[in-house]
Scaffold this motif. Sequence first.
Motif, PDB file in Angstrom:
ATOM      1  N   ASN A  70     -28.719 -13.669  70.443  1.00 58.49           N
ATOM      2  CA  ASN A  70     -28.562 -13.549  68.999  1.00 58.49           C
ATOM      3  C   ASN A  70     -29.711 -14.226  68.254  1.00 58.49           C
ATOM      4  OD1 ASN A  70     -27.375 -14.862  66.303  1.00 58.49           O
ATOM      5  ND2 ASN A  70     -26.213 -12.997  66.733  1.00 58.49           N
ATOM      6  N   PHE A  71     -30.105 -15.403  68.705  1.00 60.48           N
ATOM      7  CA  PHE A  71     -31.184 -16.130  68.042  1.00 60.48           C
ATOM      8  C   PHE A  71     -32.553 -15.564  68.418  1.00 60.48           C
ATOM      9  CE2 PHE A  71     -27.705 -19.048  67.481  1.00 60.48           C
ATOM     10  CZ  PHE A  71     -27.966 -19.634  66.251  1.00 60.48           C
ATOM     11  N   MET A  72     -32.702 -15.105  69.633  1.00 64.74           N
ATOM     12  CA  MET A  72     -33.954 -14.480  70.040  1.00 64.74           C
ATOM     13  C   MET A  72     -34.236 -13.239  69.206  1.00 64.74           C
ATOM     14  SD  MET A  72     -35.225 -11.682  71.979  1.00 64.74           S
ATOM     15  CE  MET A  72     -33.975 -11.233  73.178  1.00 64.74           C
ATOM     16  N   GLN A  73     -33.193 -12.439  68.936  1.00 63.80           N
ATOM     17  CA  GLN A  73     -33.364 -11.229  68.135  1.00 63.80           C
ATOM     18  C   GLN A  73     -33.818 -11.550  66.716  1.00 63.80           C
ATOM     19  OE1 GLN A  73     -29.416  -9.651  68.713  1.00 63.80           O
ATOM     20  NE2 GLN A  73     -30.118  -8.120  70.181  1.00 63.80           N
ATOM     21  N   TRP A 157     -36.179 -22.649  70.454  1.00 65.00           N
ATOM     22  CA  TRP A 157     -34.938 -22.586  71.226  1.00 65.00           C
ATOM     23  C   TRP A 157     -34.490 -23.982  71.669  1.00 65.00           C
ATOM     24  CZ3 TRP A 157     -30.783 -20.198  71.396  1.00 65.00           C
ATOM     25  CH2 TRP A 157     -29.858 -20.440  72.413  1.00 65.00           C
ATOM     26  N   THR A 158     -35.412 -24.879  71.921  1.00 68.11           N
ATOM     27  CA  THR A 158     -35.046 -26.248  72.272  1.00 68.11           C
ATOM     28  C   THR A 158     -34.210 -26.881  71.170  1.00 68.11           C
ATOM     29  OG1 THR A 158     -37.001 -26.568  73.673  1.00 68.11           O
ATOM     30  CG2 THR A 158     -35.943 -28.548  72.816  1.00 68.11           C
ATOM     31  N   VAL A 159     -34.587 -26.635  69.925  1.00 66.06           N
ATOM     32  CA  VAL A 159     -33.822 -27.154  68.789  1.00 66.06           C
ATOM     33  C   VAL A 159     -32.444 -26.503  68.740  1.00 66.06           C
ATOM     34  CG1 VAL A 159     -33.692 -27.273  66.271  1.00 66.06           C
ATOM     35  CG2 VAL A 159     -35.871 -27.717  67.432  1.00 66.06           C
ATOM     36  N   ILE A 160     -32.393 -25.173  68.849  1.00 67.46           N
ATOM     37  CA  ILE A 160     -31.125 -24.451  68.793  1.00 67.46           C
ATOM     38  C   ILE A 160     -30.223 -24.888  69.938  1.00 67.46           C
ATOM     39  CG2 ILE A 160     -30.039 -22.169  68.900  1.00 67.46           C
ATOM     40  CD1 ILE A 160     -32.767 -21.102  67.729  1.00 67.46           C
TER      41      ILE A 160
END
Length: 226
Positions: A70-73, A157-160
Amino acid sequence: MICVKNMIHKKLNFTFSAVSLFVLLFAPGCGGGSGSADDNTVRRDSAIGGAITVLLERYPASRYDDVYKNFMQDYFGPGHILGDTARSGAYLRRELALAERFDGPLYEPTGYEGNFYRVNLSLIRDSIIDYPTYFDAFVRSVSGIVPPSLSEWRQKWTVIDSVLLAIGYSYDSLEADRRRILHQLDAGDPVVHHSRIFNDTYSVHYRIISRDIFEREILPLLPKTE
């Protein structure tokens, strides 16, 4: 309005709705783009946590892969699945013909910035949006994408990931799934598919359309809701 901008530093049980997330981001003293770097970090992390909560409330069977996707998109859009327009069109038509259910809302934003929308194929099935209009919007959504570099995405992504763990997200194989995806990222591949349990639980059929195109061209065609 009560500002909750310090709450992200604790282990949280988020109960955000779209409205409460808006209040969190834009209430006086909480948003508007001003304030210290620390305030901006808290707002960002709170927005991430709110987006994760909405996702997990809507799809409680989601695994790490599904949250990641979802976040990658939100940053990569549909570019990774649209290398061949003719083939993508044929695949979409086949998916429409074979799908028996179209779970999920008609549309939902990706990630926490909402750069793109997942737009349900049921809009075509139910003749709300005609196929050429939908597919053209999907294809044009690739134009103008400037995805982050792999190193930039790894940092994002590390933060997410840290927020995801901080809010208490857990299941039996989480650490194994997490290590697998982080290893894949380190190997230079950011693309992940929905988990098997997600696909077994939900019948979601959508394509990714850019926020600008969706809100300008598709959203006005949808039925108005109260």
